[in-house]
Design a protein around this motif. Structure first.
Motif, PDB file in Angstrom:
ATOM      1  N   ALA A   1       1.967   6.380  -7.001  1.00  0.00           N
ATOM      2  CA  ALA A   1       0.943   7.336  -7.442  1.00  0.00           C
ATOM      3  C   ALA A   1       1.485   8.765  -7.370  1.00  0.00           C
ATOM      4  CB  ALA A   1      -0.303   7.187  -6.579  1.00  0.00           C
ATOM      5  N   ALA A   2       2.159   9.073  -6.254  1.00  0.00           N
ATOM      6  CA  ALA A   2       2.678  10.431  -6.079  1.00  0.00           C
ATOM      7  C   ALA A   2       3.741  10.729  -7.137  1.00  0.00           C
ATOM      8  CB  ALA A   2       3.255  10.583  -4.674  1.00  0.00           C
ATOM      9  N   GLU A   3       4.607   9.759  -7.357  1.00  0.00           N
ATOM     10  CA  GLU A   3       5.733   9.984  -8.272  1.00  0.00           C
ATOM     11  C   GLU A   3       5.281  10.071  -9.738  1.00  0.00           C
ATOM     12  OE1 GLU A   3       9.268   7.518  -7.433  1.00  0.00           O
ATOM     13  OE2 GLU A   3       9.307   7.184  -9.606  1.00  0.00           O
ATOM     14  N   LEU A   4       4.325   9.232 -10.129  1.00  0.00           N
ATOM     15  CA  LEU A   4       3.924   9.183 -11.543  1.00  0.00           C
ATOM     16  C   LEU A   4       2.628   9.940 -11.806  1.00  0.00           C
ATOM     17  CD1 LEU A   4       4.706   5.436 -12.439  1.00  0.00           C
ATOM     18  CD2 LEU A   4       6.235   7.406 -12.464  1.00  0.00           C
ATOM     19  N   ASP A   5       2.146  10.639 -10.781  1.00  0.00           N
ATOM     20  CA  ASP A   5       0.928  11.426 -10.905  1.00  0.00           C
ATOM     21  C   ASP A   5      -0.259  10.552 -11.335  1.00  0.00           C
ATOM     22  OD1 ASP A   5      -0.548  13.684 -10.761  1.00  0.00           O
ATOM     23  OD2 ASP A   5      -0.072  14.392 -12.795  1.00  0.00           O
ATOM     24  N   LEU A   6      -0.492   9.508 -10.573  1.00  0.00           N
ATOM     25  CA  LEU A   6      -1.594   8.588 -10.858  1.00  0.00           C
ATOM     26  C   LEU A   6      -2.726   8.843  -9.874  1.00  0.00           C
ATOM     27  CD1 LEU A   6       0.590   5.347 -11.305  1.00  0.00           C
ATOM     28  CD2 LEU A   6      -0.312   6.848 -13.108  1.00  0.00           C
ATOM     29  N   PRO A   7      -3.971   8.513 -10.264  1.00  0.00           N
ATOM     30  CA  PRO A   7      -5.118   8.846  -9.393  1.00  0.00           C
ATOM     31  C   PRO A   7      -5.174   7.982  -8.134  1.00  0.00           C
ATOM     32  CG  PRO A   7      -5.815   7.540 -11.283  1.00  0.00           C
ATOM     33  CD  PRO A   7      -4.366   7.854 -11.508  1.00  0.00           C
ATOM     34  N   VAL A   8      -5.663   8.585  -7.058  1.00  0.00           N
ATOM     35  CA  VAL A   8      -5.868   7.859  -5.801  1.00  0.00           C
ATOM     36  C   VAL A   8      -7.268   8.200  -5.293  1.00  0.00           C
ATOM     37  CG1 VAL A   8      -5.090   7.600  -3.407  1.00  0.00           C
ATOM     38  CG2 VAL A   8      -3.393   7.978  -5.212  1.00  0.00           C
ATOM     39  N   ASN A   9      -8.044   7.171  -4.891  1.00  0.00           N
ATOM     40  CA  ASN A   9      -9.357   7.432  -4.292  1.00  0.00           C
ATOM     41  C   ASN A   9      -9.190   7.511  -2.783  1.00  0.00           C
ATOM     42  OD1 ASN A   9     -10.725   7.342  -6.763  1.00  0.00           O
ATOM     43  ND2 ASN A   9     -10.813   5.107  -6.686  1.00  0.00           N
ATOM     44  N   ARG A  10      -9.539   8.626  -2.199  1.00  0.00           N
ATOM     45  CA  ARG A  10      -9.337   8.780  -0.751  1.00  0.00           C
ATOM     46  C   ARG A  10     -10.544   8.242   0.012  1.00  0.00           C
ATOM     47  NH1 ARG A  10      -4.069  10.001  -0.503  1.00  0.00           N
ATOM     48  NH2 ARG A  10      -3.518  11.216  -2.326  1.00  0.00           N
TER      49      ARG A  10
ATOM     50  N   ALA B   1       0.844  -1.198   0.000  1.00  0.00           N
ATOM     51  CA  ALA B   1       0.000   0.000   0.000  1.00  0.00           C
ATOM     52  C   ALA B   1       0.881   1.250   0.000  1.00  0.00           C
ATOM     53  CB  ALA B   1      -0.912  -0.006   1.223  1.00  0.00           C
ATOM     54  N   ASP B   2       1.889   1.225   0.840  1.00  0.00           N
ATOM     55  CA  ASP B   2       2.819   2.340   0.941  1.00  0.00           C
ATOM     56  C   ASP B   2       3.549   2.560  -0.399  1.00  0.00           C
ATOM     57  OD1 ASP B   2       3.941   4.225   2.485  1.00  0.00           O
ATOM     58  OD2 ASP B   2       5.592   2.965   3.215  1.00  0.00           O
ATOM     59  N   SER B   3       3.949   1.467  -1.027  1.00  0.00           N
ATOM     60  CA  SER B   3       4.684   1.556  -2.304  1.00  0.00           C
ATOM     61  C   SER B   3       3.776   2.081  -3.413  1.00  0.00           C
ATOM     62  CB  SER B   3       5.222   0.182  -2.717  1.00  0.00           C
ATOM     63  OG  SER B   3       5.909  -0.418  -1.655  1.00  0.00           O
ATOM     64  N   LEU B   4       2.513   1.624  -3.426  1.00  0.00           N
ATOM     65  CA  LEU B   4       1.586   2.095  -4.463  1.00  0.00           C
ATOM     66  C   LEU B   4       1.284   3.578  -4.257  1.00  0.00           C
ATOM     67  CD1 LEU B   4      -0.850  -0.977  -4.626  1.00  0.00           C
ATOM     68  CD2 LEU B   4       0.777  -0.273  -6.409  1.00  0.00           C
ATOM     69  N   GLY B   5       1.202   3.992  -3.000  1.00  0.00           N
ATOM     70  CA  GLY B   5       0.994   5.413  -2.701  1.00  0.00           C
ATOM     71  C   GLY B   5       2.161   6.241  -3.230  1.00  0.00           C
ATOM     72  N   ALA B   6       3.370   5.739  -3.004  1.00  0.00           N
ATOM     73  CA  ALA B   6       4.568   6.453  -3.480  1.00  0.00           C
ATOM     74  C   ALA B   6       4.598   6.467  -5.013  1.00  0.00           C
ATOM     75  CB  ALA B   6       5.821   5.782  -2.920  1.00  0.00           C
TER      76      ALA B   6
END
Ligand SMILES: Cc1ncc(COP(=O)(O)O)c(C=O)c1O
Length: 461
Positions: free
Chosen positions: A452-461, A445-450
């Motif tokens: 998303a942040a790095e590659l500007d990918l969408p995240v559902n909060r 989860a932590d890696s996917l969050g990173a």
């Protein structure tokens, strides 16, 4: 257990130039020791083996019973050439493995790895055809994408242009049909109808090639490196068998990755009623303790070949007593530790956790797999499965981000034939506990969050 100290790949201490080389220039930390699902490097940093190496270490690292069995064998004999001596571990392992194979596949041929097992299967099939008066048959149809090994024969049936293109002038081109990636199709058919449609592509290919020239069809029952745990619709398997029977074509199941309990049954094909003629195995049967592979073949194929003078094929290390002693102990441990049932239970847990993560990170799509072979795609659009732009290098970034957080994730990029894209596999040792699955999920989860942040990918909060 020592707490995980993060790896910082950008900050690795300098090491002398190496005489070794593998696929890339990438350097990795030096491994020191391993136990259970963990590996430590020489600086004491701990890493979760989230892919069992390359889906190999099924019974986990540092298993004492396997190590002791190997020590005992080493004290007796480590090598005796198969044309000079038979050996008890090979005999016993063949007997035990034959019991686990479907139908009458009770003839076992040992090798040292997966590519050798696939080579052996192709050559046994061919020799069977020759000695039974079907010398016109030589084509082995495979699927695209797929992975069956790195030697020239196994590469000829591998559907991955990144690996095959350079060598294509040296390889005899073999026909392919699309892998049944039914989960991506956007049409009005049900999954079962799609399964039939994909299987029928085999018949169309056989007819186009000329049925009398086709020898075999090779497939991974559940996909591995190339398709990240692709599970075909249930209807696929009986239809494939029906088509092979109709044209007298041999069905080879490549279980190098899926065998030995990885998917929650001993063989990946055991989830269905599929009756292959030949099964190839490696990886989990040696579980990383010794290089070991095997081909299990139907008596119906082996007998005429042996009657005609023998199988014209073999390797120096085939049936090696030390490797077979390791294989026997691995099989004992697989049973004693309940690895196959644990793979099914922990696999269900891991898969449902990954499905939850894909809701938060919608660029993770098509969660699939069985047992502890779970995969998903990294996409730009989860509805169309449009791939992420290549420049984002998502597969390598996910590997690195997870690595820096103390976990190995197996991630690949497939290209060619317009079905490009990144994917990843989660495949820890089959002894994993629920708490350790939780540990994996939180690092992921932590890696996917990173990512998303790095590659500007969408995240559902
Ligand atoms: C399905 C399958 N077949 C064959 C191979 C080749 O095995 P090896 O690398 O041991 O030669 C692999 C390796 O990943 C595989 O996954």
């Amino acid at each position: 257990m020592t707490a995980a100290t993060p790896f910082a790949l950008s900050n690795e201490p300098p090491r002398p130039a190496s005489h070794l080389f593998y696929m890339t220039r990438l350097r990795r930390p030096l491994v020191d020791r391993a136990e259970g699902i963990y590996l430590w490097d020489t600086q004491g940093r701990r890493m979760i083996d989230g892919s069992s190496g390359a889906m190999v270490v099924n019974v986990g690292h540092g298993n004492r019973a396997v190590i002791e069995a190997m020590k005992r064998q080493m004290e007796r004999v480590t090598f005796a050439y198969r044309l000079h001596f038979e050996n008890e571990p090979a005999e016993e392992l063949a007997r035990r493995m034959a019991e686990k194979m479907p139908g009458d596949l009770d003839r076992i041929f040992f090798v040292s790895g997966g590519s050798e097992a696939v080579e052996s299967a192709i050559k046994l099939a061919r020799q069977w055809a020759v000695v039974t008066g079907q010398a016109n048959r030589w084509k082995v149809i495979s699927r695209f994408p797929s992975y069956h090994g790195g030697t020239m024969g196994s590469l000829a049936v591998t559907g991955d242009l990144a690996l095959t293109e350079t060598f294509s002038p040296q390889i005899r081109d073999m026909p392919t049909i699309p892998a049944p990636r039914a989960y991506r199709d956007r049409d009005n058919f049900s999954m079962e109808e799609r399964g039939i449609r994909y299987a029928d592509m085999l018949e169309e290919k056989i007819l186009a090639e000329g049925p009398e020239s086709v020898l075999a069809f090779i497939m991974e029952p559940i996909g591995g490196a190339a398709t990240a745990a692709l599970v075909p619709p249930d209807s696929y398997f009986p239809r494939i068998r029906e088509i092979c029977d109709r044209y007298g074509i041999l069905l080879i199941h490549d279980e190098v990755m899926t065998g030995a309990g990885r998917t929650g049954r001993y063989l990946g094909g055991d989830h269905w009623d599929c009756r292959p003629d030949i099964v190839t195995l490696s990886k989990g049967i040696g579980s990383g303790y010794a290089p070991l592979g095997a081909m299990a073949a139907s008596r119906r194929l082996v007998k005429p070949v042996l009657d005609a003078g023998g199988f014209q094929h073999g390797y120096t290390y085939a049936g090696n007593p030390l490797s077979c002693a390791a294989g026997l102990a691995v099989l004992d441990e697989t049973e004693r530790l309940g690895c196959v049932d644990n793979a099914a239970a922990m696999g269900d847990l891991l898969k449902s956790e990954l499905e939850q993560l894909s809701k938060r990170y919608p660029f993770v799509a098509g969660v699939r797999g069985k047992g502890l072979l779970i995969g998903a795609d990294l996409v730009a659009d989860p509805d169309t499965f449009a791939p992420l732009p290549k420049a984002k290098n998502a597969n390598q970034r996910l590997i690195d981000l997870a690595y820096e957080r103390g976990m190995i994730v197996y991630s690949r990029r497939i290209r060619g034939d317009g079905i490009e894209g990144d994917n990843f596999i989660l495949a820890p040792p089959l002894i994993i506990t629920a708490a350790q699955v939780g540990e994996m999920v939180s690092i992921l989860a932590d890696s996917l969050g990173a990512l998303a942040a790095e590659l500007d990918l969408p995240v559902n909060r």
